[in-house]
Design an enzyme around this catalytic site. Structure first.
Site, mmCIF file in Angstrom:
data_model
loop_
_atom_site.group_PDB
_atom_site.id
_atom_site.type_symbol
_atom_site.label_atom_id
_atom_site.label_comp_id
_atom_site.label_asym_id
_atom_site.label_seq_id
_atom_site.Cartn_x
_atom_site.Cartn_y
_atom_site.Cartn_z
ATOM 1 N N LYS A 7 11.073 -53.941 14.220
ATOM 2 C CA LYS A 7 12.243 -53.786 15.121
ATOM 3 C C LYS A 7 11.801 -54.279 16.500
ATOM 4 C CE LYS A 7 14.069 -51.692 18.034
ATOM 5 N NZ LYS A 7 14.440 -52.342 19.326
ATOM 6 N N SER A 67 7.388 -47.580 26.264
ATOM 7 C CA SER A 67 7.255 -46.598 27.350
ATOM 8 C C SER A 67 6.788 -45.242 26.820
ATOM 9 C CB SER A 67 8.596 -46.436 28.061
ATOM 10 O OG SER A 67 9.527 -45.901 27.153
ATOM 11 N N CYS A 102 1.372 -53.810 30.496
ATOM 12 C CA CYS A 102 0.919 -52.419 30.422
ATOM 13 C C CYS A 102 -0.487 -52.281 30.988
ATOM 14 C CB CYS A 102 0.949 -51.917 28.990
ATOM 15 S SG CYS A 102 -0.278 -52.713 27.973
ATOM 16 N N PHE A 145 9.624 -55.189 25.381
ATOM 17 C CA PHE A 145 10.088 -56.504 25.830
ATOM 18 C C PHE A 145 8.989 -57.356 26.461
ATOM 19 C CE2 PHE A 145 10.150 -54.424 29.970
ATOM 20 C CZ PHE A 145 9.740 -55.463 30.808
HETATM 21 P P1 NAD Z 1 10.845 -49.088 25.868
HETATM 22 O O1 NAD Z 1 10.139 -47.842 25.544
HETATM 23 O O2 NAD Z 1 12.093 -49.022 26.680
HETATM 24 O O3 NAD Z 1 11.242 -49.860 24.526
HETATM 25 C C1 NAD Z 1 10.324 -50.002 23.461
HETATM 26 C C2 NAD Z 1 11.090 -50.032 22.155
HETATM 27 O O4 NAD Z 1 11.762 -48.794 21.973
HETATM 28 C C3 NAD Z 1 12.153 -51.129 22.100
HETATM 29 O O5 NAD Z 1 12.108 -51.735 20.835
HETATM 30 C C4 NAD Z 1 13.434 -50.374 22.332
HETATM 31 O O6 NAD Z 1 14.534 -50.940 21.675
HETATM 32 C C5 NAD Z 1 13.156 -48.996 21.773
HETATM 33 N N1 NAD Z 1 13.884 -47.931 22.492
HETATM 34 C C6 NAD Z 1 14.332 -47.958 23.775
HETATM 35 N N2 NAD Z 1 14.931 -46.796 24.087
HETATM 36 C C7 NAD Z 1 14.859 -46.010 23.002
HETATM 37 C C8 NAD Z 1 15.283 -44.685 22.704
HETATM 38 N N3 NAD Z 1 15.925 -43.942 23.596
HETATM 39 N N4 NAD Z 1 15.024 -44.193 21.476
HETATM 40 C C9 NAD Z 1 14.377 -44.924 20.557
HETATM 41 N N5 NAD Z 1 13.961 -46.196 20.788
HETATM 42 C C10 NAD Z 1 14.192 -46.737 21.979
HETATM 43 O O7 NAD Z 1 9.758 -50.064 26.561
HETATM 44 P P2 NAD Z 1 9.998 -51.462 27.250
HETATM 45 O O8 NAD Z 1 10.711 -51.266 28.544
HETATM 46 O O9 NAD Z 1 10.544 -52.434 26.269
HETATM 47 O O10 NAD Z 1 8.479 -51.883 27.533
HETATM 48 C C11 NAD Z 1 7.776 -51.515 28.689
HETATM 49 C C12 NAD Z 1 6.912 -50.300 28.441
HETATM 50 O O11 NAD Z 1 6.006 -50.556 27.380
HETATM 51 C C13 NAD Z 1 6.018 -49.955 29.642
HETATM 52 O O12 NAD Z 1 5.981 -48.561 29.783
HETATM 53 C C14 NAD Z 1 4.649 -50.477 29.229
HETATM 54 O O13 NAD Z 1 3.558 -49.844 29.852
HETATM 55 C C15 NAD Z 1 4.679 -50.203 27.765
HETATM 56 N N6 NAD Z 1 3.715 -51.029 27.063
HETATM 57 C C16 NAD Z 1 2.580 -50.426 26.595
HETATM 58 C C17 NAD Z 1 1.613 -51.175 25.961
HETATM 59 C C18 NAD Z 1 0.356 -50.541 25.456
HETATM 60 O O14 NAD Z 1 -0.330 -51.166 24.644
HETATM 61 N N7 NAD Z 1 0.011 -49.339 25.876
HETATM 62 C C19 NAD Z 1 1.802 -52.560 25.777
HETATM 63 C C20 NAD Z 1 2.973 -53.132 26.270
HETATM 64 C C21 NAD Z 1 3.928 -52.356 26.900
#
Ligand code: NAD
Length: 506
Positions: A183, A236, A291, A159
């Site tokens: 997605k 995450s 991140c 997000f």
């Molecule tokens: P998230 O992991 O909750 O969601 C990421 C994606 O996974 C979304 O599209 C979501 O719909 C999907 N998802 C959520 N729960 C799921 C599940 N149980 N099974 C399968 N798919 C699922 O992450 P978020 O809260 O949207 O984003 C924040 C996180 O992203 C933070 O941890 C941040 O550090 C990380 N991030 C990392 C980078 C990087 O380049 N390392 C960049 C941006 C964000």
């Protein structure tokens, strides 16, 4: 943007993009896209059905047959047009992004802009997807490489950068000859959809880019789908690890860029005002939902005395809706994110850290329902505390102390994450020692958020990354292509040769 609350008109449905058509989902499972500053319902997003996910993949598979043969110049020109359309629509894109995500308008433009840079890079594909040739590896024999696309690739995005991160993915995948199923985050899919529409306007053919919405079930379907060859995930650590395991078990190439805990070391010889300004911007910008946000500051030696000034600078930041001028921090994305951050702050106090600045319950006069939390700063943080062990992903800075540079580096190297780190110093020798010894993939020297420009790759490491190759840059060309080597000889008509029973090429 109209809403039910203000107009009585139902919030619009976010569409799916399948086979070049923006369509209404047949799903019975829908979520609301909510403005985090006001709680207004901006739109409803479907969780796509299995049939819709299959239709998106089938369309991408079909489109691959001709797209992979499309001339590289034709592909590049679509992205030249695309970058122009993104520029022309920058303000609209930023406004949508701020409404659904919360960050300030200026930062939303930055989000789009950092993605735009990758689109510009994609337009230079002619120079990036070159193979290699070795002449006369044996007598009259040449070997050369082809970099061929994989087929249908998929991307799953978080997000916090709903423009930049989708733009990390599909432009490079598509320009290298693949087709794509995206997605986006279900929390803020609207700006991503606008970018997808602009991609169609730029000339991306039907089926080459598809977008499906959803949560865990759609992600699992992508990870298991036999016709998807590669998956790029950003999000995450918990979900990324699951995606990596599941998608690699079904034979796919996978790259997962995940969670972080980014430390900045402050040496006492650093430029004090620049350092404190940079720290505050990097810790609290985007309400800490980056991140690469600095979430831990390690003040070394005498630099510990800078803490009061750091607190004062953090206190001066303005908390308000992202669409309001002069806002420094908008709201966090959701009420559940706010609750999680508040519970972590509570745990910090209970575990003995000193709450130097408490940003809870800020007064934001015109937006009383917003998910606001102001800059929050703990000192005396230790590695055992939850606020240190967990990624807070909110405007909370943990301050720690170290007696010298090596002690600070040891602390960083003992942390499981490896996304980003920084040092503030005037000493070239100290900076060089740090860059050599610190075990983190992206290092900043007097730069708090060292995200590389697209001619390099995003190189988070250790617990922040699974898979070898990063998104964008040269590495992603490797990720989205299969190298084939061709070893060839053309017989001289007059040379009858002889039988060779050894493995040697002659
Ligand atoms: P998230 O992991 O909750 O969601 C990421 C994606 O996974 C979304 O599209 C979501 O719909 C999907 N998802 C959520 N729960 C799921 C599940 N149980 N099974 C399968 N798919 C699922 O992450 P978020 O809260 O949207 O984003 C924040 C996180 O992203 C933070 O941890 C941040 O550090 C990380 N991030 C990392 C980078 C990087 O380049 N390392 C960049 C941006 C964000």
């Amino acid at each position: 943007m109209t809403t039910q609350a203000h107009t009585g008109i139902a919030a619009p449905n976010v569409k799916l993009l399948i086979d070049g058509q923006l369509i209404d989902s047949q799903s019975s499972d829908w979520r609301e896209v909510i403005n985090p500053a006001t709680q207004e319902v901006l739109a409803r997003v479907p969780f796509a059905t299995p049939a819709e996910v299959n239709a998106a993949v089938a369309s991408a598979k079909d489109a691959f047959i001709s797209w992979r043969k499309t001339a590289i110049g034709t592909r590049a020109r679509i992205f030249l047009k695309y970058q122009q359309l993104i520029r022309e629509n920058m303000q609209e894109l930023a406004a949508i992004l701020t409404a659904e995500q919360g960050k300030t308008l200026a930062d939303a433009e930055g989000d789009v802009f950092r993605g735009l840079e990758v689109v510009e890079h994609a337009a230079a594909i002619g120079n990036l997807q070159l193979g290699e040739l070795a002449n006369n590896v044996a007598s009259g024999v040449d070997t050369f490489t082809l970099r061929q696309p994989l087929g249908v690739c998929a991307g799953i995005t978080p997000f916090n950068f709903p423009a930049m991160i989708p733009l990390w993915m599909f432009p490079m995948a598509i320009v290298t000859g693949n087709t794509f199923v995206l997605k986006p985050s279900e929390q803020d899919p609207m700006v991503t959809m606008r970018l997808a529409e602009l991609a169609l306007d730029a000339g991306i053919p039907a089926g080459v880019l598809n977008v499906v919405h959803g949560g865990a079930e759609v992600v699992d379907a992508i990870c298991a789908h036999p016709d998807i060859k590669a998956v790029s995930f950003v999000g995450s650590t918990r979900v990324g690890t699951h995606v990596y395991n599941r998608a690699s078990q079904s034979g796919k190439r996978v790259q997962c860029m995940m969670g972080a805990k980014n430390h900045a070391i402050v040496l006492p010889d650093a430029h004090k005002q620049q350092t404190l300004n940079n720290l505050v911007g990097a810790a609290f910008g985007a309400a800490g939902q980056r991140c690469m946000a600095v979430s831990v500051a390690i003040l070394v030696g005498e630099a510990q005395q800078w803490l009061p000034e750091l607190v004062e600078k953090a206190k001066a930041l303005k908390v308000n809706a992202g669409a309001e001028p002069e806002t420094d921090l908008g709201p966090v994305v959701s009420t559940s994110a706010l609750e999680r951050i508040l519970s972590l702050i509570e745990s910090g106090s209970q575990e003995g850290a000193s709450l130097e600045l408490d940003g809870r319950n800020p007064h934001v006069a015109s937006y009383q329902k917003g998910n606001f939390i102001g800059p929050t700063l703990f000192s005396g943080v230790t590695p055992q505390m939850r606020i240190y062990r967990e990624e807070i992903f909110g405007p909370v800075l943990c301050v720690m102390h170290a007696n010298n540079l090596d002690e600070a580096i040891a602390l960083i190297n003992a942390n499981p994450n490896g996304n980003g780190t920084a040092i503030f110093t005037r000493s070239g020798a100290a900076a060089r020692h740090f860059q050599e010894e610190v075990n983190v993939g992206q290092v900043g020297i007097n730069i708090p958020i060292p995200v590389p420009a697209p001619m390099f790759s995003f190189t988070g490491s250790r617990g922040s990354k699974l898979g070898d190759l990063g998104p964008y840059g040269k590495q992603v060309v490797q990720f989205y292509t299969q190298t084939k080597t061709v070893t060839e000889r053309w017989f001289d008509e007059n040379d009858v040769g002889g039988v060779n029973t050894t493995i040697t090429l002659k």
